[in-house]
Design an enzyme around this catalytic site. Structure first.
Site, PDB file in Angstrom:
ATOM      1  N   ASP A  41       0.993  -1.305  -0.132  1.00 12.52           N
ATOM      2  CA  ASP A  41      -0.024   0.212   0.166  1.00 12.52           C
ATOM      3  C   ASP A  41       0.948   1.116  -0.106  1.00 12.52           C
ATOM      4  O   ASP A  41       1.428   1.607  -0.967  1.00 12.52           O
ATOM      5  CB  ASP A  41      -0.906  -0.201   1.157  1.00 12.52           C
ATOM      6  CG  ASP A  41      -1.877   0.852   1.230  1.00 12.52           C
ATOM      7  OD1 ASP A  41      -2.212   1.474   0.207  1.00 12.52           O
ATOM      8  OD2 ASP A  41      -2.400   1.152   2.616  1.00 12.52           O
ATOM      9  N   LYS A  99      -1.154  -1.691  -4.628  1.00  7.62           N
ATOM     10  CA  LYS A  99      -1.977  -0.622  -4.915  1.00  7.62           C
ATOM     11  C   LYS A  99      -0.874   0.581  -5.129  1.00  7.62           C
ATOM     12  O   LYS A  99      -0.510   1.286  -4.122  1.00  7.62           O
ATOM     13  CB  LYS A  99      -2.799  -0.229  -3.438  1.00  7.62           C
ATOM     14  CG  LYS A  99      -3.726  -0.969  -3.544  1.00  7.62           C
ATOM     15  CD  LYS A  99      -5.096  -0.431  -2.373  1.00  7.62           C
ATOM     16  CE  LYS A  99      -4.633  -0.833  -0.982  1.00  7.62           C
ATOM     17  NZ  LYS A  99      -5.674  -0.372  -0.004  1.00  7.62           N
ATOM     18  N   PHE A 131     -10.111  -0.408  -0.443  1.00 12.60           N
ATOM     19  CA  PHE A 131      -9.691  -1.169   0.693  1.00 12.60           C
ATOM     20  C   PHE A 131     -10.285  -2.757   0.368  1.00 12.60           C
ATOM     21  O   PHE A 131     -11.535  -2.945   0.531  1.00 12.60           O
ATOM     22  CB  PHE A 131     -10.414  -0.898   2.000  1.00 12.60           C
ATOM     23  CG  PHE A 131      -9.649  -1.459   3.108  1.00 12.60           C
ATOM     24  CD1 PHE A 131      -8.543  -1.013   3.616  1.00 12.60           C
ATOM     25  CD2 PHE A 131     -10.109  -2.364   3.980  1.00 12.60           C
ATOM     26  CE1 PHE A 131      -7.794  -1.589   4.412  1.00 12.60           C
ATOM     27  CE2 PHE A 131      -9.750  -3.186   4.966  1.00 12.60           C
ATOM     28  CZ  PHE A 131      -8.394  -2.558   5.272  1.00 12.60           C
TER      29      PHE A 131
HETATM   30  P1  IMP Z   1       2.150  -0.572   3.639  1.00 13.07           P
HETATM   31  O1  IMP Z   1       3.238  -0.470   4.673  1.00 13.07           O
HETATM   32  O2  IMP Z   1       1.348   0.790   3.799  1.00 13.07           O
HETATM   33  O3  IMP Z   1       2.531  -0.785   2.341  1.00 13.07           O
HETATM   34  O4  IMP Z   1       0.971  -1.572   4.438  1.00 13.07           O
HETATM   35  C1  IMP Z   1       0.931  -2.843   3.905  1.00 13.07           C
HETATM   36  C2  IMP Z   1      -0.139  -3.404   4.901  1.00 13.07           C
HETATM   37  O5  IMP Z   1      -1.005  -2.561   5.230  1.00 13.07           O
HETATM   38  C3  IMP Z   1      -0.421  -4.784   4.242  1.00 13.07           C
HETATM   39  O6  IMP Z   1       0.538  -5.881   4.477  1.00 13.07           O
HETATM   40  C4  IMP Z   1      -1.712  -4.878   4.845  1.00 13.07           C
HETATM   41  O7  IMP Z   1      -1.552  -5.831   6.221  1.00 13.07           O
HETATM   42  C5  IMP Z   1      -2.272  -3.584   5.077  1.00 13.07           C
HETATM   43  N1  IMP Z   1      -3.175  -3.144   4.179  1.00 13.07           N
HETATM   44  C6  IMP Z   1      -2.821  -2.524   3.331  1.00 13.07           C
HETATM   45  N2  IMP Z   1      -3.912  -2.072   2.215  1.00 13.07           N
HETATM   46  C7  IMP Z   1      -4.752  -3.107   2.911  1.00 13.07           C
HETATM   47  C8  IMP Z   1      -6.202  -3.404   2.365  1.00 13.07           C
HETATM   48  O8  IMP Z   1      -6.960  -2.653   1.290  1.00 13.07           O
HETATM   49  N3  IMP Z   1      -7.051  -4.469   2.814  1.00 13.07           N
HETATM   50  C9  IMP Z   1      -6.369  -5.040   4.109  1.00 13.07           C
HETATM   51  N4  IMP Z   1      -5.055  -4.626   4.412  1.00 13.07           N
HETATM   52  C10 IMP Z   1      -4.554  -3.704   3.926  1.00 13.07           C
END
Ligand code: IMP
Ligand code: MG
Length: 177
Positions: free
Chosen positions: A101, A129, A151
Site C-alpha cells: 500500500d 496498490k 480497501f
Molecule cells: P504498507 O506499509 O502501507 O504498504 O501496508 C501494507 C500492509 O497494510 C499490508 O500488509 C496489509 O496488512 C495492510 N493493508 C494495506 N492495504 C490494505 C487493504 O486494502 N486491505 C487490508 N489490509 C491492507
C-alpha cells in the site's frame, strides 16, 4: 455502518495467478532452495497456496510486522511484533506479502532483512496498490495483481480481523444501516 463485500478478483483468477507466479519462481531459481518469509497475518493464505506449487526445496519462516491500527488508514509507523525464528544468512529469501500500500512495511523490512546477509532477497506480493505509494524505494519482483485504490479483504486480508477466510479478493463497502 453495515459492511458489504463485493468480489474484485474471483477465486479462479486468484488461483490461476498464484500458479503463474509459482511457475515464474520455479524458473528463476532453477532448483535452488528458497526460504519463504510470510508476513503475518495477511500473507498466510497466499504463502501456503504459492508454496504448494513450488518444486525446489522450500522452507518457511514467519514475521509479524504492523503499520496499521484497526482501521483502513496506515499509521505510518512500522513495528516488529514477532521476529524470525531462523537465521537467513546465505539463504535465498523471498518475502511474501499480501498487499503493498504505502510501501512503508516492505521498505523497512528490506533494510532490516538485508542487514542479515541473505544470499538473495526478493519480494513477492499478491496485490499492489501503486496509487497509494508513499515510499518509492521498493522494488517488487513478483506481483499478483495491480489494483486500484480500494480497501480489499479476503484471501488472507482483513478488515478488523474479519474476512481473511474468503477464497476471493473483495472490496468492503460501508453503507448506512
Ligand atoms: P504498507 O506499509 O502501507 O504498504 O501496508 C501494507 C500492509 O497494510 C499490508 O500488509 C496489509 O496488512 C495492510 N493493508 C494495506 N492495504 C490494505 C487493504 O486494502 N486491505 C487490508 N489490509 C491492507
Ligand atoms: Mg500485511
Amino acid at each position: 455502518m453495515k459492511e458489504n463485500i463485493s468480489v474484485m478478483i474471483p477465486e479462479e483468477d486468484v488461483e490461476k495467478r498464484v500458479k503463474e507466479i509459482a511457475a515464474q519462481i520455479n524458473a528463476d531459481y532453477a532448483g535452488e532452495p528458497v526460504h519463504l518469509i510470510c508476513i503475518l497475518m495477511g500473507s498466510v493464505m497466499f504463502m501456503t497456496e504459492l508454496a504448494k506449487h513450488l518444486t525446489m526445496p522450500v522452507t518457511f519462516d514467519f514475521m509479524c510486522v504492523s503499520s496499521y491500527g484497526g482501521g483502513t488508514v496506515s499509521s505510518g509507523t512500522v513495528r516488529i511484533a514477532k521476529d524470525l525464528a531462523h537465521p537467513i544468512e546465505g539463504r535465498n529469501v523471498i518475502v511474501v506479502e499480501d498487499i503493498i500500500d504505502s510501501g512503508r512495511t516492505l521498505s523497512y523490512l528490506l533494510k532490516f532483512l538485508s542487514a542479515r546477509n541473505p544470499k538473495s532477497l526478493r519480494l513477492c506480493t499478491l496485490l499492489d496498490k501503486p496509487d497509494r505509494r508513499v515510499v518509492h524505494d521498493v522494488n517488487v519482483d513478483y506481483t499478483g495483481f495491480v489494483i486500484p485504490d480500494a480497501f480489499v479483504v479476503g484471501y488472507g486480508l482483513d478488515y478488523d480481523q474479519k474476512y481473511r477466510n474468503l477464497p476471493y479478493v473483495g472490496v468492503v463497502e460501508f453503507t448506512e444501516e
